[in-house]
Each structure stands twice: as structure tokens, then as C-alpha cells.
Scaffold this motif. Structure first.
Motif, PDB file in Angstrom:
ATOM      1  N   GLY A  43     -59.117  79.089  24.692  1.00  0.00           N
ATOM      2  CA  GLY A  43     -60.434  78.532  24.391  1.00  0.00           C
ATOM      3  C   GLY A  43     -60.376  77.487  23.296  1.00  0.00           C
ATOM      4  N   PHE A  44     -59.594  77.733  22.252  1.00  0.00           N
ATOM      5  CA  PHE A  44     -59.475  76.779  21.152  1.00  0.00           C
ATOM      6  C   PHE A  44     -58.760  75.502  21.603  1.00  0.00           C
ATOM      7  CE2 PHE A  44     -59.634  80.354  17.777  1.00  0.00           C
ATOM      8  CZ  PHE A  44     -61.018  80.350  17.857  1.00  0.00           C
ATOM      9  N   VAL A  45     -57.725  75.660  22.420  1.00  0.00           N
ATOM     10  CA  VAL A  45     -56.978  74.487  22.886  1.00  0.00           C
ATOM     11  C   VAL A  45     -57.870  73.578  23.734  1.00  0.00           C
ATOM     12  CG1 VAL A  45     -55.106  73.736  24.406  1.00  0.00           C
ATOM     13  CG2 VAL A  45     -54.704  75.562  22.748  1.00  0.00           C
ATOM     14  N   THR A  46     -58.614  74.152  24.668  1.00  0.00           N
ATOM     15  CA  THR A  46     -59.476  73.322  25.513  1.00  0.00           C
ATOM     16  C   THR A  46     -60.598  72.685  24.702  1.00  0.00           C
ATOM     17  OG1 THR A  46     -60.670  75.349  26.133  1.00  0.00           O
ATOM     18  CG2 THR A  46     -59.018  74.539  27.662  1.00  0.00           C
ATOM     19  N   ALA A  47     -61.132  73.404  23.711  1.00  0.00           N
ATOM     20  CA  ALA A  47     -62.160  72.818  22.846  1.00  0.00           C
ATOM     21  C   ALA A  47     -61.586  71.647  22.053  1.00  0.00           C
ATOM     22  CB  ALA A  47     -62.715  73.878  21.895  1.00  0.00           C
ATOM     23  N   GLY A  48     -60.358  71.804  21.561  1.00  0.00           N
ATOM     24  CA  GLY A  48     -59.720  70.718  20.825  1.00  0.00           C
ATOM     25  C   GLY A  48     -59.477  69.503  21.698  1.00  0.00           C
ATOM     26  N   ILE A  49     -59.048  69.735  22.943  1.00  0.00           N
ATOM     27  CA  ILE A  49     -58.829  68.626  23.872  1.00  0.00           C
ATOM     28  C   ILE A  49     -60.149  67.911  24.165  1.00  0.00           C
ATOM     29  CG2 ILE A  49     -58.152  68.045  26.224  1.00  0.00           C
ATOM     30  CD1 ILE A  49     -56.124  70.336  26.076  1.00  0.00           C
TER      31      ILE A  49
END
Length: 328
Positions: free
Chosen positions: A122-128
Motif C-alpha cells: 500500500g505504501f509503495v503504490t501510494a508513493g508511486i
């Protein structure tokens, strides 16, 4: 009605939580529940209340609050009545992280591997999403979220198609359908440090959302830092919804329904929708969890994500017709 809305929702949520303590495969009386809360004896009612139902109630409240509040924030930020947390790709990213943990066997070797991988996803996709849409405005944020959701869900389907054994495929499908079963205090401790800051960040956007009803240019002329508010909404959604999805899997439509249920009672002012939507979301998930434990279809209980989808799909269709009627 607006003055009484928050107290009424709080009272209803308290009642739903009390019902959730009593309800289940083993029904408990109020007296048994009270004794279980006051005693530390390792009897059956005590174990059911303290080790199974209390963590489940807390998690349901946190998850519903996250979904309801983030949905209200995104609808105000994007000025789109159909916006909901999954729009930014956080939910699908968390789902992909959980699927990776199950597919490669991490979940079988470490009990909290699935939520930890889901949280990371979830954090990775939000960062992207933030990196790709940081200078493109609201439309770029929506399109980026849709693209990320499509890619991550395609990867989830690929993992399901190539599952190494039927057990892994079953685990992936069960997780994707959303559930609060078998959750413990460890899951509560994992979610709290992310959900609570996320909720606070989202609540702090209230005044800016009111100004954004005039449009982004007009809001900036009034001194509203639109870019920072967009970042706060994304960060708050990533923290709260990412953590919620990592614990319970995908629970759809709550973030869409909760704001619309309370909006007519607060005068359609985005900032005033946030707190009631948070409470309404917590109430919806708590009641849905009670329903999945007490309603048996075909000899098996429903997963909470399936139940909310069955309720939310007709609501979504009604909402589309309602919006079309208003704009006609």
C-alpha cells in the motif's frame, strides 16, 4: 439534526460494538460478557471476549473509520461523488503485497507476514502515485490511481492463475474477499501506529476541503495550499487505508457509502462530512461483521468483503442514477 448527528452515530456505534461482543457462533449473555471483561480466568467466555471479539471489534472500528473518512476526504478533494479509497491504488497495492506473501510462502512461515507485506504494498503504490501525479493536478492523480490499480490487480490475477498449489489459491481468494476472522491483538498493535496518524491527517484537511468547493484556483487565491492538501489526503489515505487493508483484506464500498449516508444531514459541506463519515464507516463495518458471523448461507458464513459488496453494489447503482438525475 447536524448538532445531534455525531452523538447519535457514537451511540449507535457503541450499541453495535456491544452487540458484536455478544453475537457469534457462541452467543453470550450480557452477564457472561461483563464477568469476562472483569475477570482474567481462562474460561471459555473469557477467552472468546478478550482474545477473539475485543480485537475484532477494535479492528472493525479502525478499518471502518479509515474507509469512511478517506472516502469523504477524497470525494471533497476530487469533487467527485464516486471517489473512494480504492481510486488511488492503495487498496489494490496492499492486496498485491498480501498476495506476494502468500504466493511465495512467507505467510506460512511467519504469522504477520501477510499484513506486513500488504502494508508495504500500500505504501509503495501510494508513493508511486504521488511521484507520478505530484505536478499534474487532480486529474493526473485520478488517472495515475486508476492505472496503478489496473496494473496491481492484473498482477494479483496472474498470481492467482499461477498459484503453486490449490491451498495457495484458496488463501489468496479468501484474503481478497476480506475478513476479520482469526485476528488478534498483534494485528491491533500492527494497525494502530498507522491508522491513528492517518485519521488525524485526514481530519486536518477539513477547512481546505470547504475552500476547494470553489475550485482549485479560487482556493489557492484564498491561501489554501492545494498541493500540500493533496499530499495530506494521499498520505492519510495510504496510512489508514493501507493499514486497514493489510489487516482485513479488501472491504469494498464502505468508503463510498459512508459519506453519502451522512452528507444530506450536514448540508453538503465537505469539511463537516468528515467526522460523521468516519463514525458511519466504523458503524457499517461493525454491523457487517456481526452479520457475517450470524447469517449463514449454504452452510458457510459470508466474508465481510462479500457482504459489503452485496450491499454496496445496489447503492452504487442508485448513486449513479441519482447523480445523473441531478446533472440532467
Amino acid at each position: 439534526m447536524n448538532r445531534w448527528l455525531v452523538p447519535v452515530l457514537t451511540l449507535l456505534l457503541t450499541g453495535a460494538a456491544l452487540l458484536s461482543i455478544l453475537a457469534g457462533t457462541v452467543w453470550l449473555t450480557p452477564g457472561q460478557t461483563w464477568d469476562a471483561l472483569l475477570s482474567t480466568a481462562p474460561d471459555l467466555p473469557g477467552l472468546i471476549v478478550r482474545e477473539i471479539r475485543l480485537p475484532r471489534i477494535i479492528l472493525g472500528t479502525l478499518i471502518g473509520a479509515s474507509l469512511g473518512l478517506s472516502g469523504a476526504t477524497l470525494q471533497g478533494l476530487l469533487r467527485n461523488p464516486l471517489a473512494e479509497p480504492g481510486l488511488l491504488g492503495v487498496t489494490s497495492g496492499a492486496s498485491l503485497g498480501a498476495v506476494v506473501a502468500i504466493y511465495f510462502g512467507f505467510a506460512s512461515s511467519f504469522g504477520l507476514a501477510t499484513p506486513l507485506f500488504a502494508l508495504t504494498g500500500g505504501f509503495v503504490t501510494a508513493g508511486i502515485a504521488l511521484l507520478l501525479a505530484r505536478s499534474g493536478g487532480t486529474l493526473a492523480l485520478i488517472l495515475t490511481g486508476v492505472a496503478i490499480s489496473s496494473i496491481t490487480m492484473a498482477l494479483v490475477m496472474l498470481a492467482l492463475n499461477l498459484a503453486p498449489n490449490p491451498y495457495a489459491a484458496y488463501e489468496i481468494m479468501t484474503w481478497l474477499m476480506g475478513s476479520l476472522s482469526d485476528r488478534s491483538w498483534d494485528h491491533v498493535m500492527l494497525a494502530l501506529p498507522f491508522v491513528l496518524p492517518g485519521l488525524v491527517i485526514l481530519l486536518l484537511t477539513a477547512r481546505a476541503l470547504d475552500a476547494l468547493t470553489l475550485g482549485e484556483v479560487q482556493a489557492e487565491s484564498l491561501g489554501v495550499p492545494v498541493t500540500r492538501i493533496r499530499l495530506m489526503a494521499l498520505a492519510g489515505t495510504a496510512l489508514s487505508v493501507g493499514a486497514a487493508t493489510s489487516i482485513a483484506g479488501s472491504i469494498g464500498f464502505v468508503g463510498l457509502m459512508a459519506p453519502h449516508l451522512v452528507r444530506p444531514l450536514v448540508g453538503h459541506q465537505p469539511g463537516r462530512v468528515l467526522l460523521p463519515a468516519m463514525l458511519a464507516g466504523a458503524l457499517l463495518v461493525t454491523l457487517a461483521d456481526v452479520a457475517t458471523r450470524t447469517l449463514i448461507f449454504g452452510g458457510a458464513p459470508l466474508n465481510i468483503g462479500v457482504f459489503t459488496s452485496l450491499i454496496g453494489t445496489p447503492f452504487f447503482l442508485w448513486l449513479i442514477l441519482h447523480v445523473r438525475r441531478r446533472t440532467a
